[in-house]
Motif scaffolding. Structure first.
Motif, PDB file in Angstrom:
ATOM      1  N   ALA A   1     108.909 -88.171  60.760  1.00 10.80           N
ATOM      2  CA  ALA A   1     109.097 -89.609  60.946  1.00 10.80           C
ATOM      3  C   ALA A   1     110.549 -89.984  60.696  1.00 10.80           C
ATOM      4  O   ALA A   1     111.225 -89.366  59.862  1.00 10.80           O
ATOM      5  CB  ALA A   1     108.189 -90.391  60.000  1.00 10.80           C
ATOM      6  N   GLN A   2     111.013 -91.001  61.419  1.00  9.43           N
ATOM      7  CA  GLN A   2     112.339 -91.548  61.161  1.00  9.43           C
ATOM      8  C   GLN A   2     112.187 -92.682  60.155  1.00  9.43           C
ATOM      9  O   GLN A   2     111.373 -93.581  60.349  1.00  9.43           O
ATOM     10  CB  GLN A   2     112.978 -92.105  62.442  1.00  9.43           C
ATOM     11  N   THR A   3     112.952 -92.594  59.063  1.00  4.87           N
ATOM     12  CA  THR A   3     112.945 -93.641  58.054  1.00  4.87           C
ATOM     13  C   THR A   3     114.343 -94.257  57.986  1.00  4.87           C
ATOM     14  O   THR A   3     115.289 -93.735  58.597  1.00  4.87           O
ATOM     15  CB  THR A   3     112.563 -93.092  56.658  1.00  4.87           C
ATOM     16  N   THR A   4     114.471 -95.326  57.244  1.00  5.80           N
ATOM     17  CA  THR A   4     115.780 -95.967  57.109  1.00  5.80           C
ATOM     18  C   THR A   4     116.764 -95.070  56.355  1.00  5.80           C
ATOM     19  O   THR A   4     117.971 -95.305  56.408  1.00  5.80           O
ATOM     20  CB  THR A   4     115.661 -97.326  56.403  1.00  5.80           C
TER      21      THR A   4
ATOM     22  N   ALA B   1     112.113 -96.498  60.200  1.00  4.23           N
ATOM     23  CA  ALA B   1     113.316 -96.990  60.868  1.00  4.23           C
ATOM     24  C   ALA B   1     112.962 -97.743  62.147  1.00  4.23           C
ATOM     25  O   ALA B   1     112.041 -97.341  62.872  1.00  4.23           O
ATOM     26  CB  ALA B   1     114.234 -95.827  61.209  1.00  4.23           C
ATOM     27  N   PRO B   2     113.697 -98.812  62.443  1.00  4.06           N
ATOM     28  CA  PRO B   2     113.510 -99.492  63.721  1.00  4.06           C
ATOM     29  C   PRO B   2     113.812 -98.512  64.864  1.00  4.06           C
ATOM     30  O   PRO B   2     114.768 -97.740  64.785  1.00  4.06           O
ATOM     31  CB  PRO B   2     114.546-100.614  63.695  1.00  4.06           C
TER      32      PRO B   2
ATOM     33  N   GLY C   1     107.425-100.914  59.264  1.00  4.42           N
ATOM     34  CA  GLY C   1     106.343-100.469  58.403  1.00  4.42           C
ATOM     35  C   GLY C   1     106.819 -99.476  57.374  1.00  4.42           C
ATOM     36  O   GLY C   1     108.019 -99.356  57.100  1.00  4.42           O
ATOM     37  N   PHE C   2     105.852 -98.721  56.824  1.00  5.00           N
ATOM     38  CA  PHE C   2     106.143 -97.846  55.705  1.00  5.00           C
ATOM     39  C   PHE C   2     105.419 -96.516  55.829  1.00  5.00           C
ATOM     40  O   PHE C   2     104.379 -96.415  56.463  1.00  5.00           O
ATOM     41  CB  PHE C   2     105.739 -98.520  54.390  1.00  5.00           C
TER      42      PHE C   2
ATOM     43  N   ARG D   1     113.197 -97.812  72.749  1.00  2.00           N
ATOM     44  CA  ARG D   1     113.672 -96.527  72.227  1.00  2.00           C
ATOM     45  C   ARG D   1     112.565 -95.821  71.448  1.00  2.00           C
ATOM     46  O   ARG D   1     112.369 -94.608  71.568  1.00  2.00           O
ATOM     47  CB  ARG D   1     114.903 -96.741  71.354  1.00  2.00           C
ATOM     48  N   SER D   2     111.821 -96.569  70.658  1.00  2.00           N
ATOM     49  CA  SER D   2     110.707 -96.008  69.899  1.00  2.00           C
ATOM     50  C   SER D   2     109.667 -95.399  70.830  1.00  2.00           C
ATOM     51  O   SER D   2     109.186 -94.280  70.612  1.00  2.00           O
ATOM     52  CB  SER D   2     110.076 -97.112  69.046  1.00  2.00           C
TER      53      SER D   2
END
Length: 124
Positions: free
Chosen positions: A26-29, A47-48, A69-70, A114-115
């Motif tokens: 997963a991509q996170t911030t 991440a957005p 989200g988380f 993009r997502s």
């Protein structure tokens, strides 16, 4: 054979995936994370423009475009709590590529496209 762990991916309107996995990406911030069984507890913001890819025990993959989200990892399971999400198999890739081109970089429409493109490409 890799050890498996329980994964739930949900959005406010539906359950996108629930089952066992051997790996989750997963991509996170804070950057991209990869999760294996027995991972240390973690709580991270998605991440957005990112996506979540779940690798199943048979090495097939489920990809999900997740907007906001988380990600929560405990000893018992991994939960992805997305503000909105869509399975890669439901994505119209040509429409998303057009949306990416027509939206300003960094805008909500751009990040959503993009997502979705990332999720589609993860299983293509």
């Amino acid at each position: 054979m890799a050890k498996s762990f329980r994964v739930d991916v949900v959005s406010p309107d539906k359950m996108l995936y629930t089952g066992d996995a051997t790996f989750l990406r997963a991509q996170t911030t804070d950057g991209e994370v990869g999760i294996l069984a027995d991972h240390a507890p973690l709580f991270a913001e998605l991440a957005p423009g990112g996506c979540v890819v779940v690798t199943l025990e048979d090495d097939s993959k489920v990809a999900i475009a997740a907007q906001g989200g988380f990600l929560s990892i405990t000893e018992a399971n991994v939960k992805v709590l997305a503000e909105s999400a869509q399975l890669a198999e439901e994505i119209d890739i040509e429409a998303e590529r057009a949306a990416l081109e027509s939206n300003e970089e960094g805008s909500a429409g751009y990040l959503q496209a993009r997502s979705r493109i990332r999720a589609f490409e993860a299983v293509s």
